[in-house]
Design a protein around this motif. Structure first.
Motif, PDB file in Angstrom:
ATOM      1  N   ASN A 179       7.632  -6.758   3.839  1.00  0.00           N
ATOM      2  CA  ASN A 179       6.449  -7.264   3.152  1.00  0.00           C
ATOM      3  C   ASN A 179       5.345  -6.237   3.378  1.00  0.00           C
ATOM      4  OD1 ASN A 179       4.214  -8.480   2.167  1.00  0.00           O
ATOM      5  ND2 ASN A 179       4.441 -10.391   3.306  1.00  0.00           N
ATOM      6  N   CYS A 180       5.026  -5.499   2.347  1.00  0.00           N
ATOM      7  CA  CYS A 180       4.079  -4.388   2.475  1.00  0.00           C
ATOM      8  C   CYS A 180       2.630  -4.850   2.357  1.00  0.00           C
ATOM      9  CB  CYS A 180       4.371  -3.324   1.415  1.00  0.00           C
ATOM     10  SG  CYS A 180       5.978  -2.560   1.652  1.00  0.00           S
TER      11      CYS A 180
ATOM     12  N   CYS B  62       5.534   7.336   5.851  1.00  0.00           N
ATOM     13  CA  CYS B  62       5.956   6.037   6.400  1.00  0.00           C
ATOM     14  C   CYS B  62       7.308   5.631   5.817  1.00  0.00           C
ATOM     15  CB  CYS B  62       4.910   4.964   6.084  1.00  0.00           C
ATOM     16  SG  CYS B  62       3.364   5.156   6.993  1.00  0.00           S
ATOM     17  N   GLY B  63       7.491   5.874   4.519  1.00  0.00           N
ATOM     18  CA  GLY B  63       8.779   5.565   3.888  1.00  0.00           C
ATOM     19  C   GLY B  63       9.895   6.400   4.484  1.00  0.00           C
TER      20      GLY B  63
ATOM     21  N   ALA C 194      -1.148  -4.206  -0.684  1.00  0.00           N
ATOM     22  CA  ALA C 194      -1.464  -2.779  -0.556  1.00  0.00           C
ATOM     23  C   ALA C 194      -0.419  -2.015  -1.380  1.00  0.00           C
ATOM     24  CB  ALA C 194      -1.429  -2.366   0.915  1.00  0.00           C
ATOM     25  N   GLU C 195      -0.566  -2.125  -2.687  1.00  0.00           N
ATOM     26  CA  GLU C 195       0.504  -1.666  -3.573  1.00  0.00           C
ATOM     27  C   GLU C 195       0.638  -0.147  -3.631  1.00  0.00           C
ATOM     28  OE1 GLU C 195      -1.906  -3.813  -4.378  1.00  0.00           O
ATOM     29  OE2 GLU C 195      -0.871  -5.725  -4.624  1.00  0.00           O
ATOM     30  N   ALA C 196      -0.471   0.567  -3.495  1.00  0.00           N
ATOM     31  CA  ALA C 196      -0.390   2.035  -3.522  1.00  0.00           C
ATOM     32  C   ALA C 196       0.493   2.519  -2.379  1.00  0.00           C
ATOM     33  CB  ALA C 196      -1.790   2.644  -3.436  1.00  0.00           C
ATOM     34  N   ASN C 197       0.250   1.943  -1.194  1.00  0.00           N
ATOM     35  CA  ASN C 197       1.087   2.318  -0.054  1.00  0.00           C
ATOM     36  C   ASN C 197       2.528   1.895  -0.270  1.00  0.00           C
ATOM     37  OD1 ASN C 197       1.573   3.143   2.826  1.00  0.00           O
ATOM     38  ND2 ASN C 197       2.044   0.976   2.978  1.00  0.00           N
ATOM     39  N   MET C 198       2.725   0.687  -0.810  1.00  0.00           N
ATOM     40  CA  MET C 198       4.097   0.204  -1.038  1.00  0.00           C
ATOM     41  C   MET C 198       4.879   1.195  -1.903  1.00  0.00           C
ATOM     42  SD  MET C 198       5.526  -3.430  -2.501  1.00  0.00           S
ATOM     43  CE  MET C 198       4.871  -3.360  -4.160  1.00  0.00           C
TER      44      MET C 198
ATOM     45  N   GLY D 158       4.281   4.419  -2.377  1.00  0.00           N
ATOM     46  CA  GLY D 158       4.515   5.660  -1.628  1.00  0.00           C
ATOM     47  C   GLY D 158       5.630   5.490  -0.608  1.00  0.00           C
ATOM     48  N   VAL D 159       5.631   4.365   0.081  1.00  0.00           N
ATOM     49  CA  VAL D 159       6.697   4.083   1.056  1.00  0.00           C
ATOM     50  C   VAL D 159       8.053   4.050   0.345  1.00  0.00           C
ATOM     51  CG1 VAL D 159       7.647   2.274   2.559  1.00  0.00           C
ATOM     52  CG2 VAL D 159       5.234   2.896   2.740  1.00  0.00           C
TER      53      VAL D 159
ATOM     54  N   PRO E   1       1.649   7.438   3.108  1.00  0.00           N
ATOM     55  CA  PRO E   1       2.614   6.440   2.620  1.00  0.00           C
ATOM     56  C   PRO E   1       4.024   7.014   2.461  1.00  0.00           C
ATOM     57  CG  PRO E   1       0.564   6.241   1.398  1.00  0.00           C
ATOM     58  CD  PRO E   1       0.444   7.478   2.246  1.00  0.00           C
ATOM     59  N   LEU E   2       4.130   8.212   1.904  1.00  0.00           N
ATOM     60  CA  LEU E   2       5.451   8.846   1.778  1.00  0.00           C
ATOM     61  C   LEU E   2       6.080   9.017   3.153  1.00  0.00           C
ATOM     62  CD1 LEU E   2       4.703  11.661  -0.852  1.00  0.00           C
ATOM     63  CD2 LEU E   2       6.190   9.688  -1.193  1.00  0.00           C
TER      64      LEU E   2
ATOM     65  N   GLU F 280      -4.419   1.838   3.815  1.00  0.00           N
ATOM     66  CA  GLU F 280      -3.290   0.934   3.575  1.00  0.00           C
ATOM     67  C   GLU F 280      -2.100   1.379   4.426  1.00  0.00           C
ATOM     68  OE1 GLU F 280      -4.089  -0.144  -1.177  1.00  0.00           O
ATOM     69  OE2 GLU F 280      -2.141   0.588  -0.548  1.00  0.00           O
TER      70      GLU F 280
ATOM     71  N   SER G 106      -5.697   4.437   0.038  1.00  0.00           N
ATOM     72  CA  SER G 106      -4.264   4.425   0.334  1.00  0.00           C
ATOM     73  C   SER G 106      -3.970   4.929   1.746  1.00  0.00           C
ATOM     74  CB  SER G 106      -3.496   5.255  -0.702  1.00  0.00           C
ATOM     75  OG  SER G 106      -4.026   6.553  -0.783  1.00  0.00           O
TER      76      SER G 106
ATOM     77  N   PHE H 228      -0.087  -0.282   7.612  1.00  0.00           N
ATOM     78  CA  PHE H 228       1.357  -0.491   7.470  1.00  0.00           C
ATOM     79  C   PHE H 228       2.113   0.149   8.636  1.00  0.00           C
ATOM     80  CE2 PHE H 228       5.524   0.813   5.815  1.00  0.00           C
ATOM     81  CZ  PHE H 228       6.007  -0.396   5.342  1.00  0.00           C
TER      82      PHE H 228
END
Lengths: 282, 307
Positions: free
Chosen positions: B44-45, A136-137, B48-52, B54-55, A133-134, A167, A164, A171
């Motif tokens: 719009n993530c 991806c950000g 999937a809030e954990a990923n949101m 982290g992103v 996730p990091l 997820e 995660s 994403f």
């Protein structure tokens, strides 16, 4: 758009990379012995991927560790911190002597990579399932700012237990993050049991492909092949890339290979000597 | 509050190209203006809030000012570890905005109630916790949050709450409470969406000849210590009022401050939700009535405490 100059156009020198990986393994084993720290086998299993990344693929400058255009490498399996610390020191991010402070009171080299403390560490990891996730950000930030750097995240197979991760996998595919590459260090073990007997990962390549990734299986100890696959990111598929790297936990030392006791054990002085002999190090 | 947030965010997005909006698959049409103007900065993530989270942290590490938004329990409890580790440990400027705090979504049941979030978030190092009292405070809080180089949590109600301030707050400062009405007998410290009830309580007290000061204590962390010192030295009774558990929330924070501060200890009352899930069906007004959090109930309890 700012376009980072790739340092990876050349074909990898597999023999040189192999020798470098052996040196990296030696340093990791020394650190584990001196600190009597855990996670040695996990660090050894990803040593070839680390070598391919840092000695061939990544567009980085240790003298300018926060260059906005640098490629990002996230050791999502943060318990293999010894492999990251040894790599960063050998690349010149900080003095090699600092490796002697690994797990020592007051030092910067804790058992997991710290936040905002050590040059070259892109993200604090240790809690699994955070790196992608990091990443991806970071990749999206690059896209928004018109910077074309790449993001690599090295995950453990046990880490694929975390929701995660999936997820983030969905994403990244939805956002078409073709500059993102995951390397799964698939050594078939997690902390206390075989990975596929804990939560069924197989067929792991098919799972990543089903999540919309350009997924490939690769020999995770063929450092030349790893370097070639990683240097070709983005690879033209228009998708993020997953490399399912088949590895052996404790790779490089016969009496550690595929023996999960070395998830927590640290070697004695005699075992270090034996290991160095096997690695061809004096 | 929700519409004010979306509107102010759009303005901020126009002013600052670093502003990025992340939503957890809610706010249908709410962000249309932002999306129209900045399609490359809206994500719009999904659910999937954990990923949101982290992103958002990854973006903030690379120079952006992401806002992560969804319903309170899901943007807090659901991804608490990502908030702690990715956002707060790295100390990056992610602004977390929660909608439907406290019992705002009472009718949706305890899965959607949020009476523990202040407790969770204020215990994390580097986190700022803001609970705006009305739509103007939401705008001020968001604008102030985006100027910070650190994580900020903004806890909103829903839509349609009464507006308390007469117009835009030009000097909104994180950590500086706002006196809404001056008084001399008791001091009512309100945080978040309880502000209209607290004003109602003050009016009822006035009818009984009790002069109440009303303070919108919008920032729970860091506390406005000067205001607390004044309150506990000037008034014979101080009360904290919040739509949050009595465990760990604003009242707890003030209690902790009191315990660590040498100050003349006045009567201190805490209004909040009990240590129990509110399982019955019913909208916010009903829930407040049952839990003793309406203006008239607050006033009655204060009168009783003074007698």
């Amino acid at each position: 758009m700012n376009v980072a100059v790739r340092s990876t156009a050349a074909k990898p020198d597999a023999a040189a990379l192999k020798a470098q990986a052996a040196k990296l393994r030696g340093k990791i084993i020394e650190m584990s012995h001196k600190a009597q720290a855990a996670h040695l086998a996990s660090s050894l299993s990803c040593a070839d991927a680390m070598t391919a990344a840092y000695w061939h693929v990544l567009n980085i400058d240790p003298k300018n560790p926060t260059d906005p255009l640098r490629d990002r490498f996230i050791l999502s399996k943060g318990h293999a911190a010894a492999a990251l610390f040894a790599t960063l020191a050998m690349k010149g991010y900080f003095p090699i002597e600092e490796l002697d402070t690994y797990c020592q009171d007051g030092g910067r080299l804790a058992e997991h990579p710290p936040a905002n403390l050590l040059p070259g560490v892109e993200a604090a990891t240790g809690s699994l399932g955070h790196g992608l996730p990091l990443g991806c950000g970071m990749a999206l930030a690059g896209r928004i700012k018109g910077e074309s750097f790449r993001v690599f995240a090295l995950l453990s197979d046990g880490e694929n237990n975390e929701g995660s991760v999936w997820e983030a996998a969905m994403f990244a595919a939805a956002q078409k993050l073709e500059n993102v590459c995951v390397v799964v260090d698939y050594n078939k073990w997690q902390a206390t049991a075989r990975s596929n007997e804990t939560l069924m990962l197989a067929p792991l390549r098919d799972k990543w492909a089903a999540f919309g990734w350009d997924a490939h299986e690769i020999d995770g100890h063929d450092v030349g092949a790893l370097a070639e696959a990683m240097q070709n990111i983005p690879n033209g598929s228009g998708k993020p890339v997953a490399l399912i790297a088949h590895t052996v936990k404790g790779k490089g030392v016969s009496f550690m290979e595929d023996d999960n006791n070395w998830h927590y054990r640290a070697p004695t002085a005699d075992e270090v000597t034996k290991a160095f002999k096997e690695l061809g190090l004096s | 509050m929700r519409n004010a947030f979306a509107d102010e965010l759009t303005k901020l997005g126009n002013e600052d190209s670093r502003v990025v909006m992340l939503s957890g698959d809610i706010g249908n049409r709410l962000f249309d203006k932002f999306k129209d103007k900045h399609p490359s900065r809206f994500f719009n993530c999904g659910v999937a809030e954990a990923n949101m989270m982290g992103v958002a942290a990854g973006m903030a590490m690379n120079g952006l000012r992401p806002v992560a938004y969804t319903i309170t329990p899901f943007v807090t409890t659901r991804c608490l570890e990502q908030i702690r580790t990715d956002v707060c440990y790295h100390e990056v400027p992610v602004t977390i905005v929660a909608v439907g705090a406290g019992l705002a979504y009472s009718g949706l049941g305890p899965t959607h109630h949020a009476c523990e979030d202040i407790s969770f978030l204020r215990s994390i190092p580097n986190m700022v916790v803001i609970c705006p009292g009305d739509a103007f405070e939401v705008r001020g809080a968001l604008r102030a949050a985006m100027q910070q180089d650190r994580p900020v949590y903004i806890r909103m109600g829903k839509k349609g709450e009464p507006v308390v301030h007469k117009g835009p707050i030009t000097d909104f400062k994180i950590g500086k409470a706002i006196t809404i009405e001056e008084g001399s007998d008791v001091c009512l410290l309100s945080t978040g969406n309880m502000l209209p009830e607290v004003i109602e309580a003050a009016h009822r007290l006035k009818e009984k000849g009790i002069s109440a000061e009303v303070v919108s204590f919008h920032t729970v962390k860091p506390l406005d210590e000067d205001k607390l010192k004044q309150a506990f030295s000037r008034f014979k009774l101080v009360a904290t009022i919040e739509e949050h558990s009595l465990i760990g929330g604003f009242g707890s924070a003030v209690s902790e401050w009191l315990a660590d501060t040498e100050t003349k200890h006045q009567k201190f009352l805490r209004f909040g939700t009990p240590d129990a899930f509110f399982k019955k069906s019913g909208e916010q007004e009903y829930a407040r009535e049952v839990l003793g959090l309406t203006g008239h109930q607050i006033a009655d309890k204060i009168i009783h405490a003074l007698s």
